[in-house]
Design a protein around this motif. Structure first.
Motif, PDB file in Angstrom:
ATOM      1  N   ASP A   1      -3.127   5.452 -60.619  1.00 27.62           N
ATOM      2  CA  ASP A   1      -3.820   5.932 -59.431  1.00 27.62           C
ATOM      3  C   ASP A   1      -5.307   5.706 -59.571  1.00 27.62           C
ATOM      4  OD1 ASP A   1      -1.551   6.698 -58.298  1.00 27.62           O
ATOM      5  OD2 ASP A   1      -1.728   8.840 -58.805  1.00 27.62           O
TER       6      ASP A   1
ATOM      7  N   GLN B   1      -0.977   7.333 -51.554  1.00 24.80           N
ATOM      8  CA  GLN B   1      -0.026   6.292 -51.190  1.00 24.80           C
ATOM      9  C   GLN B   1       0.995   6.863 -50.212  1.00 24.80           C
ATOM     10  OE1 GLN B   1       1.301   3.562 -54.519  1.00 24.80           O
ATOM     11  NE2 GLN B   1       0.692   5.340 -55.725  1.00 24.80           N
TER      12      GLN B   1
ATOM     13  N   MET C   1       1.992  -0.803 -56.566  1.00 26.45           N
ATOM     14  CA  MET C   1       2.437   0.587 -56.512  1.00 26.45           C
ATOM     15  C   MET C   1       2.572   1.196 -57.900  1.00 26.45           C
ATOM     16  SD  MET C   1       5.265   0.341 -53.487  1.00 26.45           S
ATOM     17  CE  MET C   1       5.848   1.996 -53.771  1.00 26.45           C
TER      18      MET C   1
ATOM     19  N   ARG D   1      -2.143   2.140 -49.361  1.00 25.18           N
ATOM     20  CA  ARG D   1      -2.755   2.784 -50.529  1.00 25.18           C
ATOM     21  C   ARG D   1      -4.234   2.996 -50.239  1.00 25.18           C
ATOM     22  NH1 ARG D   1      -1.505   2.654 -56.316  1.00 25.18           N
ATOM     23  NH2 ARG D   1      -3.392   3.160 -57.507  1.00 25.18           N
TER      24      ARG D   1
END
Length: 826
Positions: A21, A334, A17, A388
């Motif tokens: 990105d 996400q 996480m 994701r």
């Protein structure tokens, strides 16, 4: 080991996480393609706001071949890079909007193409509220499943999930709520792709906790892919409940009152921006009565012991389900969600039982009993899920689930003397717990333009325990331990480690091939408390699957499938508690059961002919080590029969199903199905000498259903439904079939803020009667039961609140435990 595994998964999740990105706007391109970029912004044509995650596909104009694709970011922007010179077209789509095609996009070498704002028209129509204008087909055919869209059902108002499942093609539901798929009761039932320990404990009772009018669709997965747990030899049923992706606040009230049941439901939702909450509560009370007659004869040498029983019972039940859900969009690619659910079941039965016993036709004993039975449970499910998305069809998810059910199955028996007063009292206390901790991770990614690979891993840590004892009334009337009756415990631990890989290929000549394999290793430790351990070996299973479909035309699809499934015993089959509420008809579980293994074959054809949808399927399956109910006589209690579960041997079945839906007019539909099944069972049974011998039984079973619905003017609607299920073949005999029918109508309130309706079930008769005939070398048994289930009900629902349509967010995936048997295991 379990703790280390969970900590490692949590660290992996946090690290993933926190990573930068992924580039969400375009997959990596081939440098040889070109250097141009096609860009634009996808907007809601009415709200003038960006549509997040809209899908954008790029096609060659001359041959309509897909060459690239991407998804829009949170503002609706997208770009496709490294586009070679040529002529193209774009297809832009998103759920809730009409597809849009931008034709004749000319790309010159080294020059970018900016398309500017691209508006998508909503596929819903805004009147005074949001109303869907399209009409969804009653049945949809997908690669590995059949989807029954249940939202238009009128007569289900005030009913539960078992009432609705009777209308689903290929499914049969008996009067106790036990579900079978193509004649097999060894199926798995999921709720919104999620398992629950209450489902594993008892499918029939779990379905009573789900209101039928909250069900959006039912997915019948006859050939599950390797992604699903290997359990459920007959297939998987996934019940999808109604959800919304709207902004704002809503509150919906659902209620119904009838002579056999009353329900009240309250569901609310709130969404603001990236965060959403749902809160739901539902309760249902039912009341029924039944009368039954049972005659059974056991043989011991030259003696015959006959038992004649008559009973009348009053059943009362209260089922409830309460849920709290939360979801949050962490970013453009996400999402995180969590859910908490509590389900409760309270079933109480009061029975008057008269028993007459004969030896060689001479009356030996008469007894009257009052039996009070309580089946109580409470289930807590808690899940946290994360997903994701990197690009279209490329995503990674991790899902966790904690589920625990507490079960209490008690009864009190008062033995009456000739004057009707109580001469003695007996009490059985049986407490059970079923707990599961599950963690799984899944990853999928496309390979080129027509291939998809999926793989993942899963761990299930399951604990089942049962503690049972018998009590008797002492001289002061208080219950004390009864040393003359069976007592004991079961401690059962099962850990399952699984991994799978699946590959999907779509060819240019319209073949779709989905093949995969799954390996599951099961470790078991079990003991009977002070009586010592049970020797149950660990085992591993490799379960392959393959699904092949061919589009013969735009409206006709041919499918073929093979898969192997395993079926582990559930708590009802394992529980060694001996139920002596009826001393002549005793039941107990078998903690030493092994899993069964099934090979399934299927061939199906679906087509649309003008206004008619038709689906025809043929299937065959063979099950080894089949878990089945068996009955035997015991010498220690003359005339008594004990029912338990055994791995009997082999079960073979083949048959076919025909389903059709016809639009007689745009407002009038007629649909129905026909099921034909042949079953063959072969296994060990106890003969008159008390030793095992091979026995078999076979026969055909027929069933069908018919439903018609008419939408009239001014918000009126009418629906009629009929169902028939033929006799059921068992190893030691048969159980006769039964029928049900219903008629209902509803009237929508102004602006469709709610509706009021009326329904009637089995209204021309007092109820349903069914019989069973069982026999072996040791005994014969015939029984009949009359259920007084004629029902009339009034339903009412009303929606409060105003919502505005907004783009639905990417939903997280959830754990699917589909690996233990529920119900009666027939």
């Amino acid at each position: 080991m379990k703790k280390c595994f969970l900590l490692a998964a949590i660290h992996f999740l946090l690290a993933f996480m926190s990573a930068p990105d992924a580039h969400a706007q375009s997959p990596a391109g081939d440098p040889s393609k070109g250097s141009s970029t096609i860009s634009g912004m996808v907007l809601d044509s009415t709200a003038a706001k960006g549509i997040e995650f809209a899908s954008v596909a790029l096609f060659k104009l001359d041959n309509n071949q897909a060459v690239d694709g991407t998804t829009a970011d949170e503002t609706g922007k997208f770009s496709i890079v490294k586009v070679a010179p040529g002529d193209y077209k774009l297809l832009i789509s998103f759920i809730g909007y009409k597809d849009k095609v931008i034709d004749r996009i000319h790309v010159e070498k080294g020059k970018d193409v900016a398309l500017g704002n691209i508006g998508l028209a909503s596929s819903v129509q805004n009147l005074q509220e949001v109303t869907v204008t399209g009409e969804r087909s009653l049945v949809e055919e997908k690669v590995d499943r059949l989807v029954f869209n249940a939202e238009k059902d009128i007569t289900s108002k005030g009913g539960d999930a078992s009432d609705l499942l009777r209308k689903v093609p290929m499914l049969s539901v008996d009067l106790d709520g036990n579900v079978s798929l193509r004649g097999s009761a060894n199926i798995r039932v999921l709720i919104n792709n999620k398992p629950s320990t209450i489902i594993a404990a008892n499918v029939a009772d779990a379905l009573k906790q789900i209101p039928a009018d909250m069900i959006k669709s039912v997915e019948v997965i006859t050939s599950p892919s390797a992604k699903y747990d290997a359990e459920g030899s007959g297939g998987i049923i996934n019940i999808i409940t109604k959800k919304n992706n709207l902004q704002g606040l809503t509150l919906n009230i659902d209620s119904g009152v009838g002579n056999r049941g009353t329900n009240l439901g309250l569901n609310g939702s709130y969404r603001k921006g990236k965060m959403g909450f749902t809160l739901g509560g539902f309760g249902r009370a039912f009341y029924n009565k039944a009368e039954s007659v049972l005659d059974q004869t056991t043989y011991s040498g030259s003696n015959a012991f006959l038992t004649h029983q008559q009973s009348n019972a009053k059943d009362r039940g209260l089922f409830g389900q309460y849920s709290l859900g939360w979801d949050y969009d962490l970013g453009k690619n996400q999402a995180l969600s969590a859910g908490l659910r509590y389900g409760t079941r309270n079933f109480i039965q009061k029975q008057n039982l008269a028993i007459s016993q004969y030896e060689n036709n001479a009356l030996t004993e008469i007894s009257d009993r009052k039996v009070n039975r309580k089946d109580l449970s409470g289930t807590v499910d808690f899940n946290i899920d994360y997903i994701r998305t990197f690009k279209p069809q490329q995503e990674w998810s991790i899902s966790t689930l904690y589920s625990r059910t507490g079960l209490t199955n008690n009864f009190n028996t008062d033995l009456l003397n000739e004057s009707g007063s109580v001469s003695s009292r007996l009490k059985n206390e049986n407490k059970n717990h079923n707990q599961e901790v599950t963690i799984q991770t899944d990853y999928q990614t496309p390979l080129g333009k027509n291939q998809l690979i999926e793989f993942g891993a899963k761990g299930i840590f399951r604990t089942v325990d049962s503690d049972f004892q018998y009590l008797m009334a002492g001289e002061d009337g208080a219950f004390v331990f009864n040393p003359r009756q069976p007592s004991g415990a079961l401690n059962y631990n099962q850990n399952v480690a699984a991994g799978y890989a699946s590959y999907t290929l779509t060819t240019s000549n319209k073949y779709t091939i989905k093949a995969g394999t799954r390996y599951e290793y099961t470790g078991i430790s079990a003991d009977l408390g002070s009586e010592g351990k049970i020797n149950i070996p660990d085992y591993g299973n490799l379960v392959p699957s393959i699904n092949v479909s061919k589009s013969l035309s735009s409206s006709t699809t041919l499918k073929a499938a093979y898969n192997r499934r395993i079926q582990r015993p559930g708590i009802q089959q394992l529980n060694p508690n001996v139920n002596l509420s009826n001393p002549q008809s005793i039941s107990t579980g078998n903690p030493a059961l092994s899993p069964e293994l099934t090979d399934n074959f299927e061939l199906a054809l679906s087509t649309n002919i003008k206004k008619t949808y038709l689906n025809v399927s043929a299937f065959a399956r063979q099950t080894n080590n089949s878990i089945t109910q068996v009955r035997m006589a015991i010498d220690t209690l003359q005339g008594a029969i004990v029912t338990t579960f055994e791995n009997i041997g082999t079960q073979k079945a083949y048959g076919f199903n025909i389903f059709s839906n016809v639009y007689l007019t745009p407002k009038w539909t007629l649909n129905g199905s026909l099921d034909i099944l042949h079953t063959y069972l072969e296994g060990q049974a106890v003969n008159a000498e008390g030793t095992s011998e091979m026995m078999s039984n076979s026969g055909f079973n027929y069933g069908g259903r018919l439903m018609s619905q008419i939408s009239l003017q001014h918000g009126w609607g009418l629906q009629a439904f009929g169902f028939y299920r033929g006799k059921e073949i068992q190893l030691q005999g048969t159980r006769t079939g039964f029928y049900m029918y219903s008629l209902g109508f509803k009237k929508d309130l102004p602006n469709k803020k709610g509706s009021i309706g009326f329904g009637a079930e089995n209204f021309l008769t007092k109820g349903v009667k069914f019989t069973s005939n069982l026999n072996s070398a040791q005994f014969t048994q015939t029984g009949s039961t009359q259920l007084y289930n004629r029902n009339f009900k009034i339903t009412f629902n009303y929606a409060i609140g105003k919502m505005s349509f907004d783009a639905p967010k990417k939903k997280t995936k959830s754990v699917n435990n589909t690996d233990v048997m529920g119900g009666d295991g027939k």
